[in-house]
Design an enzyme around this catalytic site. Structure first.
Site, PDB file in Angstrom:
ATOM      1  N   TRP A 106       0.695  -1.229   0.095  1.00 30.96           N
ATOM      2  CA  TRP A 106       0.025   0.080   0.134  1.00 30.96           C
ATOM      3  C   TRP A 106       0.770   1.358   0.187  1.00 30.96           C
ATOM      4  O   TRP A 106       0.258   2.285  -0.208  1.00 30.96           O
ATOM      5  CB  TRP A 106      -0.774  -0.030   1.233  1.00 30.96           C
ATOM      6  CG  TRP A 106      -2.024  -1.068   1.115  1.00 30.96           C
ATOM      7  CD1 TRP A 106      -2.418  -1.494   0.166  1.00 30.96           C
ATOM      8  CD2 TRP A 106      -3.000  -1.119   2.040  1.00 30.96           C
ATOM      9  NE1 TRP A 106      -3.805  -2.229   0.395  1.00 30.96           N
ATOM     10  CE2 TRP A 106      -3.859  -2.153   1.661  1.00 30.96           C
ATOM     11  CE3 TRP A 106      -3.361  -0.643   3.259  1.00 30.96           C
ATOM     12  CZ2 TRP A 106      -5.199  -2.440   2.209  1.00 30.96           C
ATOM     13  CZ3 TRP A 106      -4.403  -1.214   4.177  1.00 30.96           C
ATOM     14  CH2 TRP A 106      -5.437  -2.041   3.541  1.00 30.96           C
ATOM     15  N   LYS A 107       2.282   1.341   0.230  1.00 34.86           N
ATOM     16  CA  LYS A 107       2.944   2.378   0.387  1.00 34.86           C
ATOM     17  C   LYS A 107       2.454   3.436   1.411  1.00 34.86           C
ATOM     18  O   LYS A 107       1.855   2.808   2.450  1.00 34.86           O
ATOM     19  CB  LYS A 107       3.404   2.976  -0.970  1.00 34.86           C
ATOM     20  CG  LYS A 107       3.746   1.843  -2.074  1.00 34.86           C
ATOM     21  CD  LYS A 107       4.216   2.614  -3.342  1.00 34.86           C
ATOM     22  CE  LYS A 107       4.606   1.297  -4.280  1.00 34.86           C
ATOM     23  NZ  LYS A 107       5.131   1.691  -5.436  1.00 34.86           N
ATOM     24  N   HIS A 117      12.866  -1.983  -0.339  1.00 32.82           N
ATOM     25  CA  HIS A 117      12.189  -1.322  -1.640  1.00 32.82           C
ATOM     26  C   HIS A 117      13.112  -0.438  -2.333  1.00 32.82           C
ATOM     27  O   HIS A 117      13.604   0.486  -1.708  1.00 32.82           O
ATOM     28  CB  HIS A 117      10.792  -0.986  -1.089  1.00 32.82           C
ATOM     29  CG  HIS A 117       9.884  -0.637  -2.268  1.00 32.82           C
ATOM     30  ND1 HIS A 117       9.982   0.368  -3.040  1.00 32.82           N
ATOM     31  CD2 HIS A 117       8.893  -1.437  -3.038  1.00 32.82           C
ATOM     32  CE1 HIS A 117       9.073   0.492  -4.018  1.00 32.82           C
ATOM     33  NE2 HIS A 117       8.388  -0.741  -3.968  1.00 32.82           N
ATOM     34  N   GLU A 138      11.803  -6.076  -8.805  1.00 41.61           N
ATOM     35  CA  GLU A 138      10.890  -4.902  -9.211  1.00 41.61           C
ATOM     36  C   GLU A 138      11.983  -4.098 -10.011  1.00 41.61           C
ATOM     37  O   GLU A 138      12.566  -3.137  -9.471  1.00 41.61           O
ATOM     38  CB  GLU A 138      10.241  -4.047  -7.882  1.00 41.61           C
ATOM     39  CG  GLU A 138       9.611  -5.039  -7.067  1.00 41.61           C
ATOM     40  CD  GLU A 138       8.606  -4.156  -6.136  1.00 41.61           C
ATOM     41  OE1 GLU A 138       7.252  -4.450  -6.359  1.00 41.61           O
ATOM     42  OE2 GLU A 138       9.093  -3.482  -5.651  1.00 41.61           O
ATOM     43  N   GLY A 150       4.922   2.069 -10.534  1.00 41.88           N
ATOM     44  CA  GLY A 150       4.057   3.255 -10.780  1.00 41.88           C
ATOM     45  C   GLY A 150       3.896   3.907 -12.057  1.00 41.88           C
ATOM     46  O   GLY A 150       3.699   5.095 -12.338  1.00 41.88           O
ATOM     47  N   SER A 190       3.785  -2.221 -11.930  1.00 41.91           N
ATOM     48  CA  SER A 190       2.786  -2.150 -12.558  1.00 41.91           C
ATOM     49  C   SER A 190       1.894  -3.461 -13.029  1.00 41.91           C
ATOM     50  O   SER A 190       1.310  -3.799 -14.001  1.00 41.91           O
ATOM     51  CB  SER A 190       2.868  -1.445 -13.995  1.00 41.91           C
ATOM     52  OG  SER A 190       3.629  -0.218 -13.765  1.00 41.91           O
ATOM     53  N   GLY A 246       1.682  -3.039  -6.079  1.00 39.95           N
ATOM     54  CA  GLY A 246       1.369  -1.479  -5.489  1.00 39.95           C
ATOM     55  C   GLY A 246      -0.075  -1.011  -5.788  1.00 39.95           C
ATOM     56  O   GLY A 246      -1.060  -1.225  -5.075  1.00 39.95           O
ATOM     57  N   GLY A 247      -0.081   0.015  -6.523  1.00 39.11           N
ATOM     58  CA  GLY A 247      -1.434   0.528  -7.083  1.00 39.11           C
ATOM     59  C   GLY A 247      -2.868  -0.364  -6.959  1.00 39.11           C
ATOM     60  O   GLY A 247      -3.616  -0.060  -6.654  1.00 39.11           O
TER      61      GLY A 247
HETATM   62  P1  13P Z   1       2.972  -0.658  -8.664  1.00 42.14           P
HETATM   63  O1  13P Z   1       2.074  -1.837  -8.791  1.00 42.14           O
HETATM   64  O2  13P Z   1       2.198   0.510  -8.303  1.00 42.14           O
HETATM   65  O3  13P Z   1       3.860  -0.142  -9.824  1.00 42.14           O
HETATM   66  O4  13P Z   1       3.898  -0.496  -7.559  1.00 42.14           O
HETATM   67  C1  13P Z   1       4.942  -1.735  -7.516  1.00 42.14           C
HETATM   68  C2  13P Z   1       5.630  -1.704  -6.314  1.00 42.14           C
HETATM   69  O5  13P Z   1       6.509  -0.871  -6.009  1.00 42.14           O
HETATM   70  C3  13P Z   1       5.237  -2.766  -5.245  1.00 42.14           C
HETATM   71  O6  13P Z   1       6.091  -2.832  -4.309  1.00 42.14           O
END
Ligand code: 13P
Length: 248
Positions: A10-11, A94, A166, A172, A212, A233-234
């Site tokens: 979720w950041k 990360h 990643e 993102g 992504s 992430g998103g």
């Molecule tokens: P996104 O899925 O938003 O690109 O983010 C990836 C991420 O950094 C997961 O740790």
């Protein structure tokens, strides 16, 4: 046989109230399967999620931790503190922490070792920048990260680490690595782990792809031989999207 592992990151999104609302909605639509699932939330939402996910089998992850148990480290949280409230996993290294908070392979390695010694399962992130990929040095770069981040870790502990590949250029940005690019690097990471620990151990280590990942591309990514899961992430912020990925 490695079990698929889908984790949401979720950041710095969602308040405790929003986390609780997510958990309530997710629990209504989620049915346990042979896919391991976890959510990495901001510190102040970890306890909320721990309680909300009780009895569901859904894991709770922190997004960072310190390498000491305690001390004069203003603003930091230690592994025993996370363990005490029932946190299962911790994302370590990360790229956003490496870039904005000066994490190095040395601190990442200390954190991975501390997490393992406290019974917290590390989700260790690695991945190259666009500049490094454009220079054709992505394998050299990621290989060096893996060697440094696993330094001093015994085989039995290494098996407990999830590696998340990643590529920074895919985070993102909506620009996912192609399934082939992701597979190539995840296979290479497994090769490096084989060098370090032998094939029996490297075959047991879970390797996720992140960058992504969304419902539309999860199935193809997950069908690659060396990709055992995703760090999302998103698309982990909405229960329905995250569930679709869990059901890849
Ligand atoms: P996104 O899925 O938003 O690109 O983010 C990836 C991420 O950094 C997961 O740790």
């Amino acid at each position: 046989m490695r079990k698929p592992f889908i984790a949401g990151n979720w950041k710095m999104y969602k308040t405790a109230a929003e986390a609780e609302a997510f958990a309530e909605e997710f629990k209504k639509i989620y049915a346990p399967s042979d896919v391991r699932v976890a959510i990495a939330a901001p510190y102040t939402q970890l306890w909320t999620l721990r309680k909300a996910f009780e009895g569901t089998g859904i894991g709770v992850a922190a997004q960072n931790m310190h390498w000491e148990d305690q001390g004069a480290f203003t603003g930091e949280i230690s592994a025993p503190m996370l363990k005490e409230i029932g946190v299962d996993y911790c994302i370590i290294g990360h790229s956003e922490r490496r870039e904005y908070f000066a994490e190095t392979d040395e601190t990442v390695n200390k954190k991975v070792r501390k997490a393992l010694s406290c019974g917290i399962l590390p989700i260790l992130c690695c991945g190259e920048s666009l500049k490094t990929r454009d220079a054709g040095q992505e394998k050299e770069f990621v290989g060096a990260q893996i060697r440094a981040d696993f330094a001093g870790i015994e085989a039995e502990d290494a098996k407990k680490v999830t590696v998340a590949y990643e590529p920074i250029w895919a985070i993102g940005t909506g620009r996912t690595a192609s399934p082939q690019q992701a597979q190539d690097m995840c296979a290479y990471i497994r090769e490096v782990l084989t060098e370090l620990y032998g094939e029996d151990v490297s075959e047991e280590i879970t390797i996720q792809y992140g960058g992504s990942v969304k419902p539309a591309n999860a199935t193809e990514l997950m069908s690659q031989d060396d990709i055992d899961g995703a760090l999302v992430g998103g698309a982990s912020l909405k229960p329905a999207d995250f569930l679709e990925i869990v059901h890849f």
